[in-house]
Design a protein around this motif. Structure first.
Motif, PDB file in Angstrom:
ATOM      1  N   VAL A   1       8.305  90.510  74.834  1.00  0.00           N
ATOM      2  CA  VAL A   1       9.127  89.308  74.714  1.00  0.00           C
ATOM      3  C   VAL A   1      10.416  89.631  73.950  1.00  0.00           C
ATOM      4  O   VAL A   1      10.496  90.659  73.280  1.00  0.00           O
ATOM      5  CB  VAL A   1       8.348  88.183  74.005  1.00  0.00           C
ATOM      6  CG1 VAL A   1       7.326  87.577  74.942  1.00  0.00           C
ATOM      7  CG2 VAL A   1       7.672  88.689  72.738  1.00  0.00           C
ATOM      8  N   TYR A   2      11.403  88.733  74.074  1.00  0.00           N
ATOM      9  CA  TYR A   2      12.718  88.989  73.474  1.00  0.00           C
ATOM     10  C   TYR A   2      12.675  88.747  71.961  1.00  0.00           C
ATOM     11  O   TYR A   2      12.471  87.613  71.526  1.00  0.00           O
ATOM     12  CB  TYR A   2      13.769  88.093  74.121  1.00  0.00           C
ATOM     13  CG  TYR A   2      13.913  88.329  75.605  1.00  0.00           C
ATOM     14  CD1 TYR A   2      14.343  89.559  76.092  1.00  0.00           C
ATOM     15  CD2 TYR A   2      13.614  87.333  76.527  1.00  0.00           C
ATOM     16  CE1 TYR A   2      14.483  89.789  77.446  1.00  0.00           C
ATOM     17  CE2 TYR A   2      13.748  87.553  77.895  1.00  0.00           C
ATOM     18  CZ  TYR A   2      14.186  88.784  78.342  1.00  0.00           C
ATOM     19  OH  TYR A   2      14.310  89.004  79.689  1.00  0.00           O
ATOM     20  N   PRO A   3      12.895  89.782  71.173  1.00  0.00           N
ATOM     21  CA  PRO A   3      12.707  89.653  69.722  1.00  0.00           C
ATOM     22  C   PRO A   3      13.669  88.680  69.046  1.00  0.00           C
ATOM     23  O   PRO A   3      13.358  88.133  67.997  1.00  0.00           O
ATOM     24  CB  PRO A   3      12.954  91.075  69.194  1.00  0.00           C
ATOM     25  CG  PRO A   3      13.027  91.951  70.371  1.00  0.00           C
ATOM     26  CD  PRO A   3      13.288  91.118  71.567  1.00  0.00           C
ATOM     27  N   ALA A   4      14.834  88.453  69.639  1.00  0.00           N
ATOM     28  CA  ALA A   4      15.821  87.594  68.976  1.00  0.00           C
ATOM     29  C   ALA A   4      15.563  86.108  69.213  1.00  0.00           C
ATOM     30  O   ALA A   4      16.209  85.267  68.599  1.00  0.00           O
ATOM     31  CB  ALA A   4      17.223  87.958  69.442  1.00  0.00           C
ATOM     32  N   LEU A   5      14.633  85.797  70.098  1.00  0.00           N
ATOM     33  CA  LEU A   5      14.338  84.379  70.349  1.00  0.00           C
ATOM     34  C   LEU A   5      13.317  83.872  69.339  1.00  0.00           C
ATOM     35  O   LEU A   5      12.566  84.653  68.750  1.00  0.00           O
ATOM     36  CB  LEU A   5      13.772  84.195  71.762  1.00  0.00           C
ATOM     37  CG  LEU A   5      14.666  84.539  72.948  1.00  0.00           C
ATOM     38  CD1 LEU A   5      13.974  84.136  74.248  1.00  0.00           C
ATOM     39  CD2 LEU A   5      16.011  83.837  72.848  1.00  0.00           C
ATOM     40  N   THR A   6      13.273  82.565  69.182  1.00  0.00           N
ATOM     41  CA  THR A   6      12.200  81.973  68.385  1.00  0.00           C
ATOM     42  C   THR A   6      10.997  81.743  69.314  1.00  0.00           C
ATOM     43  O   THR A   6      11.130  81.829  70.544  1.00  0.00           O
ATOM     44  CB  THR A   6      12.631  80.624  67.788  1.00  0.00           C
ATOM     45  OG1 THR A   6      12.875  79.719  68.867  1.00  0.00           O
ATOM     46  CG2 THR A   6      13.884  80.767  66.937  1.00  0.00           C
ATOM     47  N   VAL A   7       9.877  81.409  68.701  1.00  0.00           N
ATOM     48  CA  VAL A   7       8.666  81.149  69.505  1.00  0.00           C
ATOM     49  C   VAL A   7       8.946  80.030  70.512  1.00  0.00           C
ATOM     50  O   VAL A   7       8.626  80.148  71.702  1.00  0.00           O
ATOM     51  CB  VAL A   7       7.489  80.768  68.579  1.00  0.00           C
ATOM     52  CG1 VAL A   7       6.304  80.248  69.379  1.00  0.00           C
ATOM     53  CG2 VAL A   7       7.075  81.973  67.738  1.00  0.00           C
TER      54      VAL A   7
ATOM     55  N   ILE B   1      10.864  85.817  66.706  1.00  0.00           N
ATOM     56  CA  ILE B   1       9.831  86.774  67.115  1.00  0.00           C
ATOM     57  C   ILE B   1       9.979  88.102  66.364  1.00  0.00           C
ATOM     58  O   ILE B   1       8.983  88.728  65.993  1.00  0.00           O
ATOM     59  CB  ILE B   1       9.871  86.983  68.643  1.00  0.00           C
ATOM     60  CG1 ILE B   1       9.473  85.672  69.337  1.00  0.00           C
ATOM     61  CG2 ILE B   1       8.941  88.104  69.089  1.00  0.00           C
ATOM     62  CD1 ILE B   1       9.669  85.654  70.814  1.00  0.00           C
ATOM     63  N   SER B   2      11.227  88.516  66.117  1.00  0.00           N
ATOM     64  CA  SER B   2      11.432  89.796  65.428  1.00  0.00           C
ATOM     65  C   SER B   2      10.887  89.767  63.999  1.00  0.00           C
ATOM     66  O   SER B   2      10.655  90.812  63.411  1.00  0.00           O
ATOM     67  CB  SER B   2      12.919  90.137  65.396  1.00  0.00           C
ATOM     68  OG  SER B   2      13.629  89.132  64.708  1.00  0.00           O
ATOM     69  N   ARG B   3      10.682  88.565  63.460  1.00  0.00           N
ATOM     70  CA  ARG B   3      10.167  88.468  62.084  1.00  0.00           C
ATOM     71  C   ARG B   3       8.672  88.213  62.051  1.00  0.00           C
ATOM     72  O   ARG B   3       8.102  87.974  60.984  1.00  0.00           O
ATOM     73  CB  ARG B   3      10.894  87.357  61.337  1.00  0.00           C
ATOM     74  CG  ARG B   3      12.369  87.681  61.191  1.00  0.00           C
ATOM     75  CD  ARG B   3      13.051  86.847  60.141  1.00  0.00           C
ATOM     76  NE  ARG B   3      14.470  87.204  60.136  1.00  0.00           N
ATOM     77  CZ  ARG B   3      15.445  86.339  60.223  1.00  0.00           C
ATOM     78  NH1 ARG B   3      15.197  85.055  60.306  1.00  0.00           N
ATOM     79  NH2 ARG B   3      16.702  86.745  60.211  1.00  0.00           N
TER      80      ARG B   3
ATOM     81  N   SER C   1       4.595  89.054  62.570  1.00  0.00           N
ATOM     82  CA  SER C   1       3.711  90.210  62.412  1.00  0.00           C
ATOM     83  C   SER C   1       3.162  90.604  63.788  1.00  0.00           C
ATOM     84  O   SER C   1       3.296  89.865  64.761  1.00  0.00           O
ATOM     85  CB  SER C   1       2.559  89.860  61.485  1.00  0.00           C
ATOM     86  OG  SER C   1       1.727  88.900  62.121  1.00  0.00           O
ATOM     87  N   LYS C   2       2.524  91.737  63.808  1.00  0.00           N
ATOM     88  CA  LYS C   2       1.926  92.214  65.061  1.00  0.00           C
ATOM     89  C   LYS C   2       0.876  91.218  65.578  1.00  0.00           C
ATOM     90  O   LYS C   2       0.795  90.944  66.777  1.00  0.00           O
ATOM     91  CB  LYS C   2       1.275  93.576  64.800  1.00  0.00           C
ATOM     92  CG  LYS C   2       0.995  94.352  66.042  1.00  0.00           C
ATOM     93  CD  LYS C   2       0.568  95.753  65.713  1.00  0.00           C
ATOM     94  CE  LYS C   2       0.309  96.519  66.990  1.00  0.00           C
ATOM     95  NZ  LYS C   2      -0.111  97.873  66.771  1.00  0.00           N
ATOM     96  N   GLY C   3       0.105  90.688  64.638  1.00  0.00           N
ATOM     97  CA  GLY C   3      -0.932  89.723  65.010  1.00  0.00           C
ATOM     98  C   GLY C   3      -0.346  88.461  65.595  1.00  0.00           C
ATOM     99  O   GLY C   3      -0.820  87.947  66.611  1.00  0.00           O
ATOM    100  N   GLU C   4       0.728  87.961  64.966  1.00  0.00           N
ATOM    101  CA  GLU C   4       1.368  86.737  65.480  1.00  0.00           C
ATOM    102  C   GLU C   4       1.972  86.984  66.859  1.00  0.00           C
ATOM    103  O   GLU C   4       1.880  86.131  67.747  1.00  0.00           O
ATOM    104  CB  GLU C   4       2.457  86.284  64.509  1.00  0.00           C
ATOM    105  CG  GLU C   4       1.892  85.684  63.228  1.00  0.00           C
ATOM    106  CD  GLU C   4       2.969  85.437  62.187  1.00  0.00           C
ATOM    107  OE1 GLU C   4       2.932  84.381  61.540  1.00  0.00           O
ATOM    108  OE2 GLU C   4       3.848  86.306  62.014  1.00  0.00           O
ATOM    109  N   THR C   5       2.569  88.163  67.028  1.00  0.00           N
ATOM    110  CA  THR C   5       3.148  88.486  68.344  1.00  0.00           C
ATOM    111  C   THR C   5       2.043  88.555  69.397  1.00  0.00           C
ATOM    112  O   THR C   5       2.207  88.067  70.518  1.00  0.00           O
ATOM    113  CB  THR C   5       3.920  89.818  68.286  1.00  0.00           C
ATOM    114  OG1 THR C   5       4.777  89.793  67.162  1.00  0.00           O
ATOM    115  CG2 THR C   5       4.739  90.043  69.532  1.00  0.00           C
ATOM    116  N   GLY C   6       0.923  89.154  69.023  1.00  0.00           N
ATOM    117  CA  GLY C   6      -0.218  89.242  69.949  1.00  0.00           C
ATOM    118  C   GLY C   6      -0.687  87.853  70.362  1.00  0.00           C
ATOM    119  O   GLY C   6      -0.983  87.612  71.538  1.00  0.00           O
TER     120      GLY C   6
END
Lengths: 302, 225
Positions: A88-94, A128-130, A132-137
């Motif tokens: 996913v695009y890291p600069a976007l918000t959830v 998204i860039s901020r 954690s790995k778990g939250e991104t998962g």
């Protein structure tokens, strides 16, 4: 057709060191299919091919009764995909990522997405860039499930996640499957994880499918047995001997066998062997023994 | 879907696009600096005005090219970073996705072009020209728009491919113009035939005389006769 995914004669070669060889897979509709294999066995390559991201050298792939790559957009509209690495695009918000994703999927369920986002404790304004790995998962699973897919393709979705997040992710998947009867194709090298949730298993090693069978059969069929007076070459055993090891000097051996059934105890009486013990192996032990036996140059190996 | 793609592109490029919009607005104003209403105290010579305007000639196409290049590179930048995995998992054909991306960038290009037009109109209204000279804000803006689109389309097509493809194409261009020119000069020392050829120079002349790239070579005068 009763299979959500069918792969026939799939082949792909990368230089001299890796080759997928005549892969044949059948993933029954409504099943949770565990695609097991060690790192570098070809799981991700296979998944990328079935997602239309890579072109095989030969072979045929059908997903939900449609051909890859010919029907790709229609297939992707019904497939939820979680790749090995966050895509996913890291600069976007959830929230922005969810809105972007939703705009491509006609079946996107906004209410369900909001509810699941709350349940997974994801904040819509968080970048998204901020995360954690778990939250991104969790976000990746949320995106894949909210599009209400008929087939979920999960490529090591819990790799590197802590146990709590891992459980959250798998629970979300199981809840979705319970609700919709969707098919799940999940790859992993974390054997214990798949043992709990899968009803079918396929084991890939060095680009070759070693075995494909129902999980119960896989779990129950691999045993460690102790045999006394074992000959050098056993006569027509009704099971497959994966490995043999001398236990002591008195002719007692430990065999790892596949395809075991209790009725096979009679075989030992018939050939004059003494069966001392039958021990269940857990999936991980069975997996390791299976890989060991399937590799050329190992005892019982091909 | 297209609105989302436009939003994504905007989100990605806004930090760079805003200075470009300001530059596009300011450039026509800067080019007429000192040509305002002088209250009749000083009369500007037409030749001096044209000479001053010509000093800005090169900046217009450079700005247009920069806008196009930045928009095109940003269109694919995030997808390249993710190895296109996300883009390829979306249920749209590759051609439709590429068209969506291209359309998004083209719409965003209207912001600096619009700013340029406003800047050119304001500059035209502000100048006090000697008889015989006129301003051409609409024509210059149209040229600016075309130049932006040509550079945008060219770089977009280059950037849309894999890095390997881009490197191959750029290497071929480099080989042709730089190495080819050097080889031709070198051969001219030994073979008289090559002293009379100028393949690279002729190619540049051709590109400057025909086809879409001529837009960069034409007249970029806001003030002209």
């Amino acid at each position: 057709m009763n299979n959500a995914l069918e792969i026939d004669g799939l082949g792909w070669r990368a230089g001299r060191f890796f080759e997928l060889r005549d892969l044949r897979l059948r993933v029954p509709r409504g099943s949770i299919y565990g695609f097991l294999g060690p790192n570098g066995s070809g799981k991700t390559t296979t998944i990328r091919m079935l997602m239309g991201m890579m072109k095989p050298d030969h072979g045929r792939i059908r997903v939900l009764d449609m051909d890859v790559p010919r029907d790709m957009p229609r297939i992707l509209a019904r497939v939820g995909y979680v790749p090995e690495r966050p895509h996913v695009y890291p600069a976007l918000t959830v929230g922005e990522q969810m809105r972007y994703h939703a705009s491509f999927f006609g079946k996107w369920d906004a209410g369900w997405a909001r509810e699941t986002m709350r349940r997974l404790e994801l904040e819509p304004d968080r970048r998204i860039s901020r995360m954690s790995k778990g939250e991104t998962g969790k976000l990746l699973i949320l995106l894949a499930l909210s599009q209400r897919p008929d087939l979920l393709v999960l490529d090591e979705p819990t790799d590197g996640l802590d146990p709590v997040v891992r459980r959250d992710v798998l629970t979300a998947v199981l809840d979705y499957v319970g609700e919709t009867n969707a098919t799940v194709f999940i790859s992993s090298h974390l054997v214990h994880e798949l043992e709990r949730i899968c009803d079918w298993v396929g084991v890939l090693d060095r680009g070759r499918l070693v075995v494909e069978l129902p999980m119960t059969q896989f779990k129950n069929g691999i045993k460690r047995i102790k045999v006394s007076g074992a000959p050098e070459t056993p006569v027509d055993p009704p099971f497959t001997i994966l490995s043999r090891q001398q236990t002591n000097g008195a002719g007692t051996e430990t065999w790892i066998v596949r395809g075991w059934q209790d009725s096979m105890k009679q075989y030992f009486d018939g050939v004059g062997l003494d069966l001392r013990d039958v021990v269940d192996l857990d999936l991980e032990e069975g997996f390791v023994e299976l890989l060991r036996s399937s590799r050329p140059g190992t005892p019982g190996g091909s | 879907m297209y609105r989302s793609m436009l939003f994504l592109h905007w989100k990605q490029i806004r930090v760079v696009l805003i200075p470009l919009v300001i530059a596009a607005f300011g450039l026509p104003l800067l080019s007429v600096q000192g040509m305002g209403n002088l209250g009749g105290a000083i009369t500007l010579e037409p030749v001096a005005v044209l000479h001053a305007a010509q000093g800005w000639l090169t900046l217009y196409p450079i700005l247009a090219a920069a806008v196009g290049i930045i928009l095109a590179l940003s269109a694919w930048n995030w997808d390249h970073q993710l190895n296109h995995v996300y883009a390829l998992s979306l249920p749209v054909s590759r051609s439709r996705y590429a068209m969506g991306k291209m359309g998004g960038g083209a719409v965003l290009a209207l912001l600096p072009v619009g700013a340029f037009w406003v800047g050119a109109l304001v500059a035209s209204a502000a100048v006090h020209l000697p008889a015989g000279l006129h301003t051409y804000p609409n024509g210059l803006t149209l040229r600016f728009l075309l130049a932006v689109m040509v550079s945008y389309a060219t770089v977009f097509a280059l950037a849309a491919g894999t890095i390997r493809t881009t490197v191959i194409v750029l290497s071929a261009v480099f080989l042709y113009f730089v190495v080819g020119g050097a080889v031709e000069s070198y051969l001219g020392v030994f073979f008289p035939f090559f002293q009379h050829t100028d393949v690279v120079g002729n190619t540049l002349t051709f590109l400057g005389s025909f086809g879409p790239f001529t837009v960069f070579a034409g007249s970029w005068m806001l003030i002209d006769v």
